[in-house]
Design a protein around this motif. Sequence first.
Motif, short mmCIF file in Angstrom:
data_model
loop_
_atom_site.label_atom_id
_atom_site.label_comp_id
_atom_site.label_asym_id
_atom_site.label_seq_id
_atom_site.Cartn_x
_atom_site.Cartn_y
_atom_site.Cartn_z
N LEU A 1 -12.98 0.48 12.77
CA LEU A 1 -13.93 -0.49 12.22
C LEU A 1 -14.81 0.14 11.15
N ALA A 2 -15.19 1.41 11.37
CA ALA A 2 -16.03 2.10 10.37
C ALA A 2 -15.27 2.24 9.05
N ARG A 3 -14.00 2.58 9.11
CA ARG A 3 -13.23 2.71 7.87
C ARG A 3 -13.04 1.35 7.20
N ILE A 4 -12.83 0.31 7.99
CA ILE A 4 -12.70 -1.03 7.41
C ILE A 4 -14.01 -1.44 6.74
N GLY A 5 -15.13 -1.17 7.42
CA GLY A 5 -16.42 -1.50 6.84
C GLY A 5 -16.68 -0.75 5.55
N ALA A 6 -16.33 0.54 5.53
CA ALA A 6 -16.52 1.34 4.31
C ALA A 6 -15.66 0.80 3.17
N GLY A 7 -14.44 0.37 3.50
CA GLY A 7 -13.57 -0.20 2.47
C GLY A 7 -14.12 -1.50 1.91
N ILE A 8 -14.62 -2.37 2.80
CA ILE A 8 -15.20 -3.63 2.35
C ILE A 8 -16.43 -3.38 1.49
N GLU A 9 -17.25 -2.41 1.90
CA GLU A 9 -18.44 -2.08 1.11
C GLU A 9 -18.04 -1.58 -0.28
N ALA A 10 -16.99 -0.75 -0.35
CA ALA A 10 -16.55 -0.25 -1.65
C ALA A 10 -16.03 -1.38 -2.54
N VAL A 11 -15.31 -2.33 -1.93
CA VAL A 11 -14.79 -3.46 -2.71
C VAL A 11 -15.93 -4.31 -3.25
N LEU A 12 -16.94 -4.58 -2.41
CA LEU A 12 -18.07 -5.39 -2.86
C LEU A 12 -18.86 -4.68 -3.95
N ARG A 13 -19.03 -3.36 -3.80
CA ARG A 13 -19.75 -2.60 -4.82
C ARG A 13 -18.98 -2.61 -6.15
N GLU A 14 -17.66 -2.48 -6.05
CA GLU A 14 -16.84 -2.51 -7.26
C GLU A 14 -16.93 -3.87 -7.94
#
Length: 371
Positions: A111-124
């Motif tokens: 879940l932590a990796r999924i959350g980090a990926g979603i955060e990176a997508v939103l930031r991008e």
Amino acid sequence: MVLRADGAKTIVELHGDWTVETVGRMDATLRDVEESVAPGDIVIDLSDLGLIDTAGAYIIGRVTRRCSEPDGDFHFIGEHPTARRLIEEVRARTTICPAEDEAGYGFGPALARIGAGIEAVLREALDTFAFLGKTIMTGFRTLANPQRLRLTPTIWAMEEVGVNAMPIIAVLSFFIGAVVAYMGANLLQTLGFSVFTVELVGIAVLREFGVLITAIMLAGRSDSAFTAQIGSMKMQQEIDAMRVLGLDPFEALVLPRVIACVLMAPLLTFGAMIAGIFGGMIVAWSAQDISPTLFIARFHQELPWDHFLVGMSKAPVFGLVVAIIGCRQGMMVSGDVESLGRRVTASVVQSIFAVIVLEAMFAMMYLELGI
């Protein structure tokens, strides 16, 4: 370097030069001292110390950093003209970061990796919208002062994006139209509705495939070129030099490419539509004995202009998105070739992803509007 005990104290005698070329062989010993001796009991003897630079100052000061007074006088004996001042200066400007926890396995780390990926997508996505906003403001500023428009780079980009890309886009669209016609031939002949191949080819090419093939080819061909061109200038510090000279990189590099993509995307889409319809007509003639005269007559009779306008309305939007992503990734390149490669890859992937998402959004919007 010599270690000796003086009661409860451990004295670290420094000999010779402590510079970046020599400190490597003393690093392990100092780490052992740091881990095995109480930080308040370490004394550093500077009497025989030679030259010292920031690398030597860092590893010397590291042995006392766990103490509440790492720069206290009780930690040092002997005299040196610059050592203590340099050690204190390096320590003041050094940030000690804790080691990152190793990613584990299981539900929580996943879940932590999924959350980090979603955060990176939103930031991008947020950064891309910010880049778009800055480009639009630059465009308005150029409209208010038209002589600031770089006409020569804009014409060059239009040739690169449009004229040079037309052959490959036309060939791909021709075969896409042929494939659609073959699918119609196989399916509709079994139902006795072979003539409806004309409508199938027309709707598919005019509404979807013409503009989609154009956008994907722009993303793969022109977008990567934009990122590589601007990225190589960023690596060679040419963009920094432009800013020093008072030139706006958005006016000189980004805006001409955006204008070229927005203007040439509809023309490329029109060419792709013609090529796709021609490919479908050739297949219908050879596989279903539908003559070109019948194909063209039925095409004009049964297909309204709405399909053509729907496809053409998407082209400038796709051209804008492709240009913005390509230019932004080029401006994000750092000083190494590896960064350039990553940004070119990200540029193509993000552009194709954005085109597919926008295509789905356009399809839903036109469905709701009944167009």
